[in-house]
Design an enzyme around this catalytic site. Structure first.
Site, PDB file in Angstrom:
ATOM      1  N   ASN A   1     -21.064  19.269   6.887  1.00 20.66           N
ATOM      2  CA  ASN A   1     -22.168  18.451   7.394  1.00 20.66           C
ATOM      3  C   ASN A   1     -22.435  17.325   6.397  1.00 20.66           C
ATOM      4  O   ASN A   1     -23.042  17.545   5.360  1.00 20.66           O
ATOM      5  CB  ASN A   1     -23.406  19.355   7.561  1.00 20.66           C
ATOM      6  CG  ASN A   1     -24.627  18.582   8.025  1.00 20.66           C
ATOM      7  OD1 ASN A   1     -24.523  17.415   8.417  1.00 20.66           O
ATOM      8  ND2 ASN A   1     -25.784  19.233   7.988  1.00 20.66           N
TER       9      ASN A   1
ATOM     10  N   LYS B   1     -24.352  14.832   6.749  1.00 24.54           N
ATOM     11  CA  LYS B   1     -25.729  14.288   6.848  1.00 24.54           C
ATOM     12  C   LYS B   1     -25.661  12.755   6.862  1.00 24.54           C
ATOM     13  O   LYS B   1     -24.759  12.208   7.489  1.00 24.54           O
ATOM     14  CB  LYS B   1     -26.600  14.855   5.722  1.00 24.54           C
ATOM     15  CG  LYS B   1     -26.485  16.387   5.657  1.00 24.54           C
ATOM     16  CD  LYS B   1     -27.513  17.034   4.797  1.00 24.54           C
ATOM     17  CE  LYS B   1     -27.274  18.546   4.786  1.00 24.54           C
ATOM     18  NZ  LYS B   1     -28.315  19.276   4.083  1.00 24.54           N
TER      19      LYS B   1
ATOM     20  N   HIS C   1     -30.650  21.844  13.236  1.00 22.16           N
ATOM     21  CA  HIS C   1     -30.610  21.878  11.769  1.00 22.16           C
ATOM     22  C   HIS C   1     -32.040  21.781  11.243  1.00 22.16           C
ATOM     23  O   HIS C   1     -32.874  21.067  11.809  1.00 22.16           O
ATOM     24  CB  HIS C   1     -29.757  20.713  11.243  1.00 22.16           C
ATOM     25  CG  HIS C   1     -29.503  20.815   9.773  1.00 22.16           C
ATOM     26  ND1 HIS C   1     -30.455  20.462   8.846  1.00 22.16           N
ATOM     27  CD2 HIS C   1     -28.440  21.269   9.074  1.00 22.16           C
ATOM     28  CE1 HIS C   1     -29.972  20.692   7.633  1.00 22.16           C
ATOM     29  NE2 HIS C   1     -28.749  21.186   7.747  1.00 22.16           N
TER      30      HIS C   1
ATOM     31  N   GLU D   1     -33.364  20.200   8.924  1.00 17.37           N
ATOM     32  CA  GLU D   1     -33.855  18.847   8.635  1.00 17.37           C
ATOM     33  C   GLU D   1     -34.300  18.157   9.918  1.00 17.37           C
ATOM     34  O   GLU D   1     -35.247  17.365   9.915  1.00 17.37           O
ATOM     35  CB  GLU D   1     -32.767  18.042   7.898  1.00 17.37           C
ATOM     36  CG  GLU D   1     -32.634  18.521   6.453  1.00 17.37           C
ATOM     37  CD  GLU D   1     -31.272  18.307   5.826  1.00 17.37           C
ATOM     38  OE1 GLU D   1     -30.444  17.549   6.374  1.00 17.37           O
ATOM     39  OE2 GLU D   1     -31.023  18.921   4.763  1.00 17.37           O
TER      40      GLU D   1
ATOM     41  N   GLU E   1     -29.225  29.368   7.948  1.00 10.19           N
ATOM     42  CA  GLU E   1     -29.428  28.479   6.806  1.00 10.19           C
ATOM     43  C   GLU E   1     -30.873  28.606   6.314  1.00 10.19           C
ATOM     44  O   GLU E   1     -31.771  27.940   6.860  1.00 10.19           O
ATOM     45  CB  GLU E   1     -29.168  27.027   7.207  1.00 10.19           C
ATOM     46  CG  GLU E   1     -27.753  26.733   7.630  1.00 10.19           C
ATOM     47  CD  GLU E   1     -27.420  25.264   7.437  1.00 10.19           C
ATOM     48  OE1 GLU E   1     -26.500  24.974   6.678  1.00 10.19           O
ATOM     49  OE2 GLU E   1     -28.114  24.418   8.022  1.00 10.19           O
TER      50      GLU E   1
ATOM     51  N   GLY F   1     -29.621  22.442  -0.086  1.00 10.73           N
ATOM     52  CA  GLY F   1     -29.657  21.326  -1.029  1.00 10.73           C
ATOM     53  C   GLY F   1     -30.392  21.625  -2.324  1.00 10.73           C
ATOM     54  O   GLY F   1     -30.713  20.715  -3.089  1.00 10.73           O
TER      55      GLY F   1
ATOM     56  N   SER G   1     -26.438  25.574   0.016  1.00 13.63           N
ATOM     57  CA  SER G   1     -25.885  25.493  -1.347  1.00 13.63           C
ATOM     58  C   SER G   1     -24.547  26.214  -1.513  1.00 13.63           C
ATOM     59  O   SER G   1     -24.251  26.722  -2.599  1.00 13.63           O
ATOM     60  CB  SER G   1     -26.914  26.001  -2.372  1.00 13.63           C
ATOM     61  OG  SER G   1     -28.054  25.166  -2.370  1.00 13.63           O
TER      62      SER G   1
HETATM   63  P1  PGA Z   1     -26.213  22.164   1.416  1.00 22.53           P
HETATM   64  O1  PGA Z   1     -26.582  21.835   2.958  1.00 22.53           O
HETATM   65  O2  PGA Z   1     -24.848  22.780   1.423  1.00 22.53           O
HETATM   66  O3  PGA Z   1     -26.257  20.833   0.734  1.00 22.53           O
HETATM   67  O4  PGA Z   1     -27.257  23.117   0.907  1.00 22.53           O
HETATM   68  C1  PGA Z   1     -26.237  22.731   3.969  1.00 22.53           C
HETATM   69  C2  PGA Z   1     -26.752  22.198   5.272  1.00 22.53           C
HETATM   70  O5  PGA Z   1     -27.808  21.555   5.305  1.00 22.53           O
HETATM   71  O6  PGA Z   1     -26.117  22.389   6.324  1.00 22.53           O
END
Ligand code: PGA
Length: 256
Positions: A6, A8, A93, A95, A172, A178, A219
């Protein structure tokens, strides 16, 4: 096993070109047991489609609108992803849930549209840190799952069976995304086990014989991927930050 990248709202166009070239160099031996899927920003769809054309890597959109066309400025439809050559979409997701009012009921409507357009959907669920601290995570995430998949349970059994082949779940935890605070194996295993039991309960006889993949995201990197992916409850990973490094992402794909 599915390893999903992903991106983003990253990276620059020039870096995206280089990243696609790195992805295209991931040895096929990874592809035998691993389906790699890349989720670039939509402005890079053509670049990614061209760069991955001779590979087994598939790609998709990071979200889609709940209608297939219409007066929705700035939006992207599931059929547009499909017409550009994408086969996948991420829905719900955290976000998007936090910043774009993507509720579970909206995710369900989007899922219906994505299925109509022939896309495979990764449905994201996960609890915030406050919910985990209160010990409410299992109930919260299972409720989120049920509401996000609601459209499926209007289908008859043969339709449901067919639809489930194109639905992947990603757990998640919001507090792990993140932050570098990856969930520990016990937390991942417990949650995935609960989600799989919930899916079996919701789907009844239509639950696929081969099972449904539940990915872990939050992460994941080349240092922790091996341990996470070795757990039998884990059907793959949804990788954010670490997917922006060609070498790092290759290491994750090869760690299985
Ligand atoms: P990350 O993001 O690996 O940077 O923690 C995962 C995600 O948001 O799908």
């Amino acid at each position: 096993m599915i390893i999903a990248a992903n991106w983003k709202m990253n990276p620059s166009r020039h870096a995206a070109e280089e990243l696609v070239q790195s992805y295209a160099r991931i040895p096929d031996s990874a592809g035998k047991s691993v389906q790699i899927v890349c989720f670039p920003p939509s402005c890079y769809f053509d670049l990614v489609a061209a760069g991955l054309k001779n590979t087994k890597i598939q790609w998709g959109g990071q979200t889609c609108h709940h209608e297939l066309s219409g007066a929705h400025t700035g939006e992207l439809s599931a059929s547009m992803i499909s017409e550009c050559g994408g086969n996948w979409v991420i829905l719900g997701h955290s976000e998007r849930r936090q910043n774009n009012d993507e509720t579970s009921s909206l995710v369900s409507v989007k899922l219906k549209t994505a299925l109509a357009a022939g896309l495979t959907s990764i449905i994201c669920v996960g609890e915030g840190g406050d919910i985990r601290q209160a010990g409410q995570q299992d109930r919260f995430v299972q409720d989120q799952l049920e509401a996000s998949l609601a459209c499926l349970f209007e289908l008859d059994a043969p339709q449901l069976k067919a639809a489930l082949l194109r639905v992947i779940i990603a757990y998640e935890p919001v507090w792990a995304i993140g932050t570098g605070m990856v969930a520990n194996i016990t937390q991942i295993e417990t949650m995935h086990h609960g989600l799989i039991e919930k899916l079996k309960h919701l789907c009844g006889d239509s639950y696929p014989q081969a099972g449904m993949a539940v990915l872990y995201g939050g992460s994941v990197n080349s240092d922790n991927a091996k341990d996470i992916l070795a757990n039998p409850m884990v059907g793959g990973a949804l990788v954010g930050g670490a997917s922006l490094s060609g070498d790092g992402f290759m290491d994750i794909c090869l760690s299985i």
